[in-house]
Each structure stands twice: as structure tokens, then as C-alpha cells.
Motif scaffolding. Sequence first.
Motif, PDB file in Angstrom:
ATOM      1  N   TRP A 144      67.660  38.019  -3.032  1.00  0.00           N
ATOM      2  CA  TRP A 144      66.711  37.081  -3.871  1.00  0.00           C
ATOM      3  C   TRP A 144      67.230  35.708  -3.672  1.00  0.00           C
ATOM      4  CZ3 TRP A 144      67.450  41.128  -8.267  1.00  0.00           C
ATOM      5  CH2 TRP A 144      66.542  42.191  -8.044  1.00  0.00           C
ATOM      6  N   GLN A 192      70.000  41.425 -10.336  1.00  0.00           N
ATOM      7  CA  GLN A 192      69.387  40.729 -11.651  1.00  0.00           C
ATOM      8  C   GLN A 192      70.247  40.002 -12.358  1.00  0.00           C
ATOM      9  OE1 GLN A 192      65.941  41.409 -12.855  1.00  0.00           O
ATOM     10  NE2 GLN A 192      66.871  39.430 -13.515  1.00  0.00           N
ATOM     11  N   SER A 251      69.721  45.266 -17.625  1.00  0.00           N
ATOM     12  CA  SER A 251      69.587  45.982 -16.456  1.00  0.00           C
ATOM     13  C   SER A 251      70.891  46.088 -15.842  1.00  0.00           C
ATOM     14  CB  SER A 251      69.053  44.868 -15.405  1.00  0.00           C
ATOM     15  OG  SER A 251      69.183  45.351 -13.892  1.00  0.00           O
ATOM     16  N   LEU A 286      66.070  42.150 -19.764  1.00  0.00           N
ATOM     17  CA  LEU A 286      66.233  41.974 -18.484  1.00  0.00           C
ATOM     18  C   LEU A 286      67.888  42.263 -18.361  1.00  0.00           C
ATOM     19  CD1 LEU A 286      64.194  38.824 -16.952  1.00  0.00           C
ATOM     20  CD2 LEU A 286      64.198  41.513 -16.273  1.00  0.00           C
ATOM     21  N   GLY A 309      61.315  39.776 -14.014  1.00  0.00           N
ATOM     22  CA  GLY A 309      62.557  40.436 -13.551  1.00  0.00           C
ATOM     23  C   GLY A 309      62.532  40.413 -11.785  1.00  0.00           C
ATOM     24  N   GLY A 310      63.628  40.785 -10.982  1.00  0.00           N
ATOM     25  CA  GLY A 310      63.708  40.392  -9.639  1.00  0.00           C
ATOM     26  C   GLY A 310      63.698  39.095  -9.384  1.00  0.00           C
ATOM     27  N   SER A 357      71.467  46.383 -12.345  1.00  0.00           N
ATOM     28  CA  SER A 357      71.450  45.557 -11.201  1.00  0.00           C
ATOM     29  C   SER A 357      72.373  44.073 -11.079  1.00  0.00           C
ATOM     30  CB  SER A 357      69.787  45.173 -10.976  1.00  0.00           C
ATOM     31  OG  SER A 357      69.815  44.201  -9.720  1.00  0.00           O
ATOM     32  N   GLY A 386      62.500  33.147 -13.522  1.00  0.00           N
ATOM     33  CA  GLY A 386      63.377  34.138 -13.803  1.00  0.00           C
ATOM     34  C   GLY A 386      63.566  34.367 -15.376  1.00  0.00           C
TER      35      GLY A 386
END
Length: 401
Positions: free
Chosen positions: A211, A284, A279, A276, A313-314, A281, A309
Motif C-alpha cells: 500500500w 492495515q 484488523s 479498522l 480500509g486497505g 493485518s 485512510g
Amino acid sequence: MSVHLHWFLPTGGDGRTLVDRHAYTDGGIRRDRITPVSGVRAPDIEYLAQIAKAAEQLGFEAVLTPTGTWCEDAWLTTAALTQVTERLKFLVAFRPGVISPVLAAQMAATYQRISRGRLLLNVVTGGDSTEQKRFGDHLDHDRRYARTDEFLQVVRGVWGGVPFDFRGEHYQVEGGLTALPPDPLPEIFFGGSSAAAGPVAARNVDVYLTWGEPPEQVKQKVDWIRGLAEREGRTVRFGIRLHTISRDSSKEAWATAGRLLDDLDPETVAAAQQALGKSESVGQQRMLALHGGSRDKLEISPNLWAGVGLVRGGAGTALVGSHAEVADRIEEYHALGIEHFVLSGYPHLEEAYWFGEGVRPELAARGLLAAVPSPLEGVPAVNGRPASAPGGAPLLVAGGR
């Protein structure tokens, strides 16, 4: 090494606000259940076809399609769109844990024949246990990556054209094969920032995606994955996922970013940040750390804006600036080894034109990619003005405020 430009298909809905996905009660699939938010567009196949055709006309190589319970199925949607496009490739995202690797290999082979070789694969291991459980997947974060490792070994083995056996912790396959292997083999894209993800990328994938972080952080990731791949005797290429807000002037671009930010009320931002923050991740969490949930100092690097952001998400960052400034930033990432740029914007139809008509010629002039002939070349002039002359603003094909 040239630049490869890709766009995005918003199969969870689109709109003129950053909270478009949150504006839907059911992901935007049913028109009669869309909450009354101005400028929100459901992911109808007709609208997605407009974006796909625009991306093809503007010279994008492929479009990324997401995966999840909040959006339309990527395989089926893009298979339909292959019938209304000619050259555009489709970067289809899918989750290894919810499908047999042999079936996935067969689907990819069929897709290549139907589309005449226009499939790319984006492997999404999943960083949210709540979302994974909706699919019936109850593995924890690191075991999901271990399963992805086995999954990709099976897929590549089955594509070999002869019966393939595999015995692992997650998959046991006897005589797996596809009747006709895909030709060409689809390139495999993959992202993951955790310690569990790196070795999977090094052993299995063609393109590692990150990202949009500041250049120094991107360089650290590139060096990390490149080192792991070298130890495996492999070479991995690199890509980055970003949004864009490109305009004829920097002032116009930042004004657009400001409008998107003004649309976000504190309650919406707080709710999104809370969700978020749960998460698993690592990527993330890195995205969240760029802004800390605050509207202050969202330009975290020159022309790199973290405002997306706050609610999305992502991918949570956007390149914001004049066409030349955005091209500068792409050139900067390219110098670090980034080859694939997977881009998007709000709304996706209009922003495709802003980027394609503004930034793409800048990149071509710098020798970073080949110029695409205008489809209007040879069309007679109207009122003394060539039909292919730039107009300074994107062609607005769809409605909205």
C-alpha cells in the motif's frame, strides 16, 4: 523497466465521497436499499462497464477487482466485462481459504481461454478474522499465510500439465491437473506486511504489492522482499496501491482533497477508525499509523495524502497534486523499484479521465511508458477545433452532483 498502470473496479459501489462503501446497507447490491447519500452509485454492470471501457481507452493495462462479502464476486463480474472490452486485463482478487486450489487453477485456465489471455491474479490471504469467518474460515492470521503458501504451490503444480501430487498441512492432492493449462500463465500479485507474509511472497509470487506508504518505508519493504526472494533463488517484481487526485493545478487537486475531507463528520471517522483498529493485518495497522485518526498533517510525504485512510480500509493514501507533481511521485517510486501502479479515485470514472488525460502523457514524455494513440485521431475537426484536442477537464460520462 517501464511503468505498468492499472485502475480499479469499485464493485462495492462508487461515489463522490470517501464513505461511499459505508453508505450502503448491503454493499450497494440492491438499488432499493441504498441509503440517501448524494452522488452514490451502485455497482451496476452497466456502470462498471463504463469504467472498464474508459480504463481501456485511456491506456490502463488492467483493472483490480476486490474480494469480500461487501462487494460483487470478482470472477463473475470481470468475466462479464471481458465481453465488452478487447485489450484490458483483469486483476482478479480472491481468497485462497475459501476455494480449492485445483478448482482455482481450473477457473484461471478457463478464464484465460474465454478472455484470450487477459487474467491476472491477486491473492488476498485476509487480515480480518471477522470477515474470514463469514466465509467459514477460522484459521488465525499466521496459519492463513501458511495455507496460502501451500495453495500457491498446488496451483502452480497443477498448471504443469501433468498429474500433480501434494501433501501438506492444509491440502492433500492426488493427481491434480487442469485439462488444458492456462496460456499464458496468469501473473500472481500478492501483498502482506507481516513476518508470515514475506516468505510466501518470496517463494511463490510474481509481483509483490504494497500500500502507498512514504518512499523510505516503501524502499524498506522492497529491500526486505527482494532479500527473501534472492535466498529462494527467485526474482520478484514490485507494485504499489494508491489513490490519485490529479488536476491541472496543485491548488485544484488539494481543493478536491479538502472537499472529500469536509464530507467526513467526526462520528463517521471515529466509527471507521474503531472498526479498522481491530484488523489483524499488519499492513492495515501501518496505514492507520500514518495519520493516527487525526485530520492534522495528512500530507505525510510530498503529495502523499493519508485522508482516504480515515474511513477506508486497505489502501488509505492518495497522490495529490498537479499532473506533473503526481508524475514526479510515480517517478520517485519507480526509482525505488516499483513497476506496477494500481490506482483509483473518487469517483472512479471521472478520476480515470483526470489521470489518463493528465498524468499519463507526463509519464510518456519522460520515457516511462509508451504513448497510447487517441481513439479520436483522424476524426474531422469541429468548429475549427480538432476532436482530439485536450480540453483541460475530464469527460464526465456518468451523472452526479
